[in-house]
Structure formats: C-alpha cells, structure tokens
Design a protein around this motif. Structure first.
Motif, PDB file in Angstrom:
ATOM      1  N   UNK A 134       0.839  -1.375   0.006  1.00 50.91           N
ATOM      2  CA  UNK A 134       0.040  -0.069   0.011  1.00 50.91           C
ATOM      3  C   UNK A 134       0.990   1.157  -0.017  1.00 50.91           C
ATOM      4  N   UNK A 135       2.183   1.181   0.521  1.00 50.35           N
ATOM      5  CA  UNK A 135       2.872   2.141   0.548  1.00 50.35           C
ATOM      6  C   UNK A 135       2.408   3.424   1.138  1.00 50.35           C
ATOM      7  N   UNK A 136       1.840   3.679   2.331  1.00 51.57           N
ATOM      8  CA  UNK A 136       1.271   4.768   3.051  1.00 51.57           C
ATOM      9  C   UNK A 136       2.648   5.714   3.016  1.00 51.57           C
ATOM     10  N   UNK A 137       1.997   6.746   3.007  1.00 46.17           N
ATOM     11  CA  UNK A 137       2.905   7.991   3.238  1.00 46.17           C
ATOM     12  C   UNK A 137       3.652   7.994   4.726  1.00 46.17           C
ATOM     13  N   UNK A 138       2.538   7.848   5.789  1.00 46.30           N
ATOM     14  CA  UNK A 138       2.861   8.008   7.231  1.00 46.30           C
ATOM     15  C   UNK A 138       2.062   6.554   7.839  1.00 46.30           C
ATOM     16  N   UNK A 139       3.144   5.859   8.732  1.00 42.57           N
ATOM     17  CA  UNK A 139       2.772   4.812   9.473  1.00 42.57           C
ATOM     18  C   UNK A 139       2.848   5.330  10.865  1.00 42.57           C
ATOM     19  N   UNK A 140       1.711   5.258  11.680  1.00 38.86           N
ATOM     20  CA  UNK A 140       1.417   5.577  12.763  1.00 38.86           C
ATOM     21  C   UNK A 140       1.807   4.277  13.688  1.00 38.86           C
ATOM     22  N   UNK A 141       2.978   4.243  14.387  1.00 38.00           N
ATOM     23  CA  UNK A 141       3.474   2.994  15.002  1.00 38.00           C
ATOM     24  C   UNK A 141       3.213   3.112  16.479  1.00 38.00           C
ATOM     25  N   UNK A 142       2.462   1.989  17.112  1.00 36.99           N
ATOM     26  CA  UNK A 142       2.585   1.894  18.657  1.00 36.99           C
ATOM     27  C   UNK A 142       4.010   1.096  18.792  1.00 36.99           C
ATOM     28  N   UNK A 143       4.581   0.946  20.048  1.00 39.97           N
ATOM     29  CA  UNK A 143       5.732   0.032  20.375  1.00 39.97           C
ATOM     30  C   UNK A 143       5.136  -1.316  21.085  1.00 39.97           C
ATOM     31  N   UNK A 144       3.935  -1.115  21.781  1.00 39.81           N
ATOM     32  CA  UNK A 144       3.561  -2.371  22.825  1.00 39.81           C
ATOM     33  C   UNK A 144       2.300  -2.741  21.630  1.00 39.81           C
ATOM     34  N   UNK A 145       2.895  -3.686  20.983  1.00 38.33           N
ATOM     35  CA  UNK A 145       1.840  -4.276  19.875  1.00 38.33           C
ATOM     36  C   UNK A 145       1.232  -5.844  20.284  1.00 38.33           C
ATOM     37  N   UNK A 146       1.199  -5.904  21.787  1.00 38.00           N
ATOM     38  CA  UNK A 146       0.594  -7.330  21.864  1.00 38.00           C
ATOM     39  C   UNK A 146       1.322  -8.443  21.358  1.00 38.00           C
ATOM     40  N   UNK A 147       0.660  -9.285  20.399  1.00 43.12           N
ATOM     41  CA  UNK A 147       1.130 -10.458  20.207  1.00 43.12           C
ATOM     42  C   UNK A 147       2.011 -10.196  18.860  1.00 43.12           C
ATOM     43  N   UNK A 148       2.004  -9.252  18.482  1.00 40.46           N
ATOM     44  CA  UNK A 148       3.073  -8.574  17.576  1.00 40.46           C
ATOM     45  C   UNK A 148       4.387  -8.535  18.212  1.00 40.46           C
ATOM     46  N   UNK A 149       4.732  -7.984  19.373  1.00 36.63           N
ATOM     47  CA  UNK A 149       5.816  -7.879  20.245  1.00 36.63           C
ATOM     48  C   UNK A 149       6.113  -6.455  20.091  1.00 36.63           C
ATOM     49  N   UNK A 150       7.343  -6.159  20.212  1.00 36.32           N
ATOM     50  CA  UNK A 150       7.895  -5.015  20.133  1.00 36.32           C
ATOM     51  C   UNK A 150       7.914  -4.132  19.208  1.00 36.32           C
ATOM     52  N   UNK A 151       7.122  -3.210  18.755  1.00 33.15           N
ATOM     53  CA  UNK A 151       7.199  -2.314  17.639  1.00 33.15           C
ATOM     54  C   UNK A 151       8.261  -1.689  17.141  1.00 33.15           C
ATOM     55  N   UNK A 152       9.431  -1.381  18.260  1.00 28.71           N
ATOM     56  CA  UNK A 152      10.484  -0.765  17.510  1.00 28.71           C
ATOM     57  C   UNK A 152      11.415  -1.554  16.609  1.00 28.71           C
ATOM     58  N   UNK A 153      11.303  -2.841  16.454  1.00 26.94           N
ATOM     59  CA  UNK A 153      12.025  -3.631  15.615  1.00 26.94           C
ATOM     60  C   UNK A 153      11.213  -3.596  13.997  1.00 26.94           C
TER      61      UNK A 153
END
Length: 219
Positions: A44-63
């Motif tokens: 989708x190539x979004x211009x902006x991705x608003x990302x949380x760090x604590x993503x539950x089952x997805x783990x650490x958003x930092x990575x």
C-alpha cells in the motif's frame, strides 16, 4: 496506516484522520504477523505509518521501524512510554518523530500534515539529544550486564533469590548450606557487581533487566 493494538485509541485516531481527509488503513494487530504487516506496507506504500511500540502479540514495535522506513514510509511512533532512551532508540532506527499517547490528537494530526507537506517534524538538536540519551542508556546497560556476567552460576542463583526478596537464612535453608556460606557468596556478588549492599545489588539486576532462572528446592 495505523498499527496499534489499543482498539479505542486506534479508532479515535482513524476517525480524526478521516475527518482531515486522509485515506486511512488500520491494521488489526491481533490477526496479523510481522511478515504480513511489512508486506502490507510494501503493497500500500502509506506516506505515514503511525506505529505503537507495545503491539501485544506482534511484540515490540521498535523492531518494525527500520524495515518500514526502508520501504519509503515515514514512521511516527505513538506510544505510552515516556522513556527518552526508548524514544532515542526509535529515532536511531529511523522514526521521524515520537509522540506520547497522552498528547492531544491534534499534535499527531499536525505531524502527519507536516510530513505530507514535506516539512520537518524534529530539529537536528532534539534528534541528536534523544539519540545521545539512548546511547548513554545502552552504554550503562552494557556495563551492568558485563558485571552480572562475572557471576558464577551459584552466585547468579543466590542473586536470583535476593531479587525475589528472600533473606540469607531462607536461601541457606532452601540450598541446604550454612548461612555463613551464603553470606560469603553474597559478599562475592557485591564485589563483582561493584556495589556495597544487597539492596544495591538487587537494584542493579533490575535496572539491567536481569531475570535469572532460579531453581527452588522442591518441598
């Protein structure tokens, strides 16, 4: 694109962005994987991705920051964390900005708007300051881990008991050794960790995120 496992917050953010005229895709983090998420960003190539760090089952958003940024999307971290060392890590990995979730939605909208207009959202001095905070935090953490690595397996076990709040006499009883033996082991721990008290040793272990595998004697 919004990547956040806090549904109410994500919905509020999506509504606010829609009202501003942005096309928004919200990722249901509970039903996706990091690979699928990154594939969606590439598609989708979004211009902006608003990302949380604590993503539950997805783990650490930092990575996820660096892989997303490499696709050409601008990553804005929206987090509940107030740890500036964590913010600096995000900036180091390629985030354009870090915004606490407690700040008004208008601030997130403003940052999104500026990015879409090709305008800066963080000055160089603030960027370098945050990266510096992260670098110092990492240096201290590495030093603490280095000290903890000096411990023998038995000393690490004793420290684990202390971290859990056990007294010397309890450790001696459970380990079937004398209190004098445990006190000698504690002294060695303090010397290797370069601290002067059991409380300081416990604080150092917790600061380093140290979590030993303490084996309790079966009753």
């Amino acid at each position: 694109m919004i990547v956040d496992d806090h549904e109410l917050f994500a919905e509020s953010l999506e509504l606010a962005l829609n009202m501003e005229g942005y096309g928004v895709r919200r990722v249901p983090t509970a039903s996706t994987t990091p690979v699928a998420l990154l594939a969606g960003v590439a598609r989708y190539q979004p211009r902006v991705v608003l990302l949380d760090l604590d993503l539950g089952s997805l783990g650490d958003g930092t990575r996820l920051i660096n892989p997303i940024a490499r696709t050409g999307s601008n990553v804005v971290v929206v987090t509940g964390s107030y740890e500036e060392s964590e913010w600096g890590h995000c900036i180091k990995r390629g985030a354009r900005k870090v915004i606490p979730k407690t700040h008004p939605l208008n601030e997130i909208l403003s940052v999104t708007r500026r990015i879409c207009q090709g305008l800066p959202v963080m000055d160089a001095a603030e960027r370098e300051r945050l990266i510096g905070v992260w670098s110092e935090h990492r240096r201290v953490a590495e030093d603490l881990r280095g000290r903890l690595d000096r411990l023998t397996p038995r000393e690490a076990e004793v420290l684990g008991w202390l971290v859990e709040g056990h007294q010397v006499r309890e450790i001696a009883r459970e380990s079937v050794v004398s209190e004098a033996t445990v006190r000698t082991q504690v002294k060695r721990i303090l010397r290797k960790l370069e601290v002067t008290s059991q409380l300081a040793a416990v604080g150092l272990a917790r600061q380093a995120g140290w979590s030993p595998n303490v084996r309790h004697k079966a009753n």
